[in-house]
Design a protein around this motif. Structure first.
Motif, PDB file in Angstrom:
ATOM      1  N   PRO A   1       0.843  -1.202   0.000  1.00  0.00           N
ATOM      2  CA  PRO A   1       0.000   0.000   0.000  1.00  0.00           C
ATOM      3  C   PRO A   1       0.881   1.255   0.000  1.00  0.00           C
ATOM      4  O   PRO A   1       1.943   1.282   0.629  1.00  0.00           O
TER       5      PRO A   1
ATOM      6  N   PHE B   1      -1.026  -7.706   5.506  1.00  0.00           N
ATOM      7  CA  PHE B   1      -1.800  -7.233   4.363  1.00  0.00           C
ATOM      8  C   PHE B   1      -2.256  -8.482   3.624  1.00  0.00           C
ATOM      9  O   PHE B   1      -1.457  -9.392   3.378  1.00  0.00           O
TER      10      PHE B   1
ATOM     11  N   ARG C   1      -7.098  -7.803  -2.533  1.00  0.00           N
ATOM     12  CA  ARG C   1      -6.990  -6.405  -2.955  1.00  0.00           C
ATOM     13  C   ARG C   1      -8.148  -6.058  -3.888  1.00  0.00           C
ATOM     14  O   ARG C   1      -8.438  -6.789  -4.823  1.00  0.00           O
TER      15      ARG C   1
ATOM     16  N   GLU D   1      -7.578  -1.085  -2.545  1.00  0.00           N
ATOM     17  CA  GLU D   1      -7.566  -1.291  -1.100  1.00  0.00           C
ATOM     18  C   GLU D   1      -7.058  -2.688  -0.771  1.00  0.00           C
ATOM     19  O   GLU D   1      -7.523  -3.674  -1.338  1.00  0.00           O
ATOM     20  N   MET D   2      -6.089  -2.772   0.166  1.00  0.00           N
ATOM     21  CA  MET D   2      -5.592  -4.068   0.602  1.00  0.00           C
ATOM     22  C   MET D   2      -5.974  -4.279   2.069  1.00  0.00           C
ATOM     23  O   MET D   2      -5.501  -3.563   2.943  1.00  0.00           O
ATOM     24  N   PRO D   3      -6.866  -5.232   2.356  1.00  0.00           N
ATOM     25  CA  PRO D   3      -7.316  -5.436   3.730  1.00  0.00           C
ATOM     26  C   PRO D   3      -6.177  -5.826   4.672  1.00  0.00           C
ATOM     27  O   PRO D   3      -5.158  -6.381   4.249  1.00  0.00           O
TER      28      PRO D   3
ATOM     29  N   LYS E   1     -10.402  -2.573   6.169  1.00  0.00           N
ATOM     30  CA  LYS E   1     -10.354  -2.686   4.708  1.00  0.00           C
ATOM     31  C   LYS E   1      -9.075  -2.114   4.120  1.00  0.00           C
ATOM     32  O   LYS E   1      -8.747  -2.369   2.966  1.00  0.00           O
ATOM     33  N   ASN E   2      -8.332  -1.333   4.918  1.00  0.00           N
ATOM     34  CA  ASN E   2      -7.048  -0.805   4.444  1.00  0.00           C
ATOM     35  C   ASN E   2      -6.193  -0.397   5.642  1.00  0.00           C
ATOM     36  O   ASN E   2      -6.663  -0.415   6.791  1.00  0.00           O
ATOM     37  N   LEU E   3      -4.956  -0.043   5.389  1.00  0.00           N
ATOM     38  CA  LEU E   3      -4.011   0.272   6.460  1.00  0.00           C
ATOM     39  C   LEU E   3      -4.423   1.516   7.236  1.00  0.00           C
ATOM     40  O   LEU E   3      -4.305   1.555   8.464  1.00  0.00           O
ATOM     41  N   GLN E   4      -4.908   2.533   6.546  1.00  0.00           N
ATOM     42  CA  GLN E   4      -5.294   3.766   7.232  1.00  0.00           C
ATOM     43  C   GLN E   4      -6.397   3.515   8.253  1.00  0.00           C
ATOM     44  O   GLN E   4      -6.315   3.974   9.407  1.00  0.00           O
ATOM     45  N   ASP E   5      -7.416   2.764   7.859  1.00  0.00           N
ATOM     46  CA  ASP E   5      -8.507   2.452   8.781  1.00  0.00           C
ATOM     47  C   ASP E   5      -8.013   1.584   9.934  1.00  0.00           C
ATOM     48  O   ASP E   5      -8.470   1.724  11.073  1.00  0.00           O
TER      49      ASP E   5
ATOM     50  N   TYR F   1     -16.935  -1.583   7.684  1.00  0.00           N
ATOM     51  CA  TYR F   1     -16.331  -2.683   6.913  1.00  0.00           C
ATOM     52  C   TYR F   1     -17.147  -3.937   7.182  1.00  0.00           C
ATOM     53  O   TYR F   1     -17.167  -4.445   8.312  1.00  0.00           O
TER      54      TYR F   1
END
Length: 234
Positions: free
Chosen positions: A15, A101, A106, A110-112, A128-132, A221
């Motif tokens: 990501p 990851f 993907r 978005e990579m969960p 659902k992604n690194l930021q979340d 999510y």
């Protein structure tokens, strides 16, 4: 081994946020060893690296990531991970479960993020992604003061303030503002209900119910907490 070399060797793309964190030194935790907590940890506390103070979260160095990826891909590894499933570890729990990851899932860029359990044939969706994922971990840290290790109210607030100082730029403005608002609160004591009428005492800046509500409102999510088998042999 660099991140780019691992991407080429294993055929995936990190990501963009993870690459940004690496460029900014947010993944530079040094090499863990008997004296890490005494010698290295104190040098990181004023400008915390990624989720330094999060509960049961140990960031892996790039070298450790490379070693973990080799283990997970080894056909003789005891977990017998389905080779069609691509897990890219970046951290671990104290028990040795890996935060990964999930490259196989993907979607739309978005990579969960999942937790790969080492002692049972399950991986658990976390975000659902690194930021979340980072935002949810920071919320969880705010909800749960480490009273077991006798972290004082002052230390708790200082750790959170320092963490927000280095992490806010990687969140959305709304996520960062929510955390800043929570940080201004007074610390409260609250109980978390357990099965059979039991309850567990907690202390923090928000309750578990508030935490769940913020997660559903800000980082919804549908797969959160759902698990799936990672080995056909299990």
């Amino acid at each position: 081994m660099t991140l780019s070399e691992m991407e080429r060797q294993h055929g995936f793309t990190y990501p963009a946020l993870y690459r940004q964190l690496e460029r900014d030194g947010m993944l530079a935790v040094g090499e863990y060893g008997p004296d890490w907590y005494k010698l290295v940890y104190p040098t990181l506390t004023e400008r915390p690296t990624l989720l330094l103070h999060a509960d049961d979260f140990e960031l892996l160095s790039v070298k450790a990531v490379a070693a973990a990826m080799e283990e997970l891909a080894d056909p003789d590894d005891y977990r017998q991970i389905d080779p069609a499933l691509r897990f890219i570890p970046f951290a671990q729990t104290g028990a040795g479960d890996h935060y990964c990851f999930f490259a196989s899932s993907r979607h739309a860029g978005e990579m969960p993020v999942v937790l790969l359990w080492h002692d049972q044939n399950e991986a658990q969706y976390l975000a659902k992604n690194l930021q979340d994922f980072v935002f949810h971990m920071l919320l969880s840290s705010m909800a749960d003061q480490d009273t077991y290790n006798e972290v004082s109210d002052e230390e708790f607030k200082e750790q959170l303030a320092n963490t927000l100082g280095t992490h806010a730029r990687y969140l959305t403005p709304e996520q960062a503002q929510i955390l800043q608002t929570l940080l201004a609160r007074d610390i409260i004591d609250y109980d978390v209900p357990l099965p059979k009428g039991r309850k567990e005492a907690h202390r923090g800046l928000l309750t578990d119910v508030e935490l769940a509500g913020l997660r559903e409102d800000l980082i919804p999510y549908e797969k959160f907490d759902h698990c799936f088998a990672y080995s056909a042999a299990g």
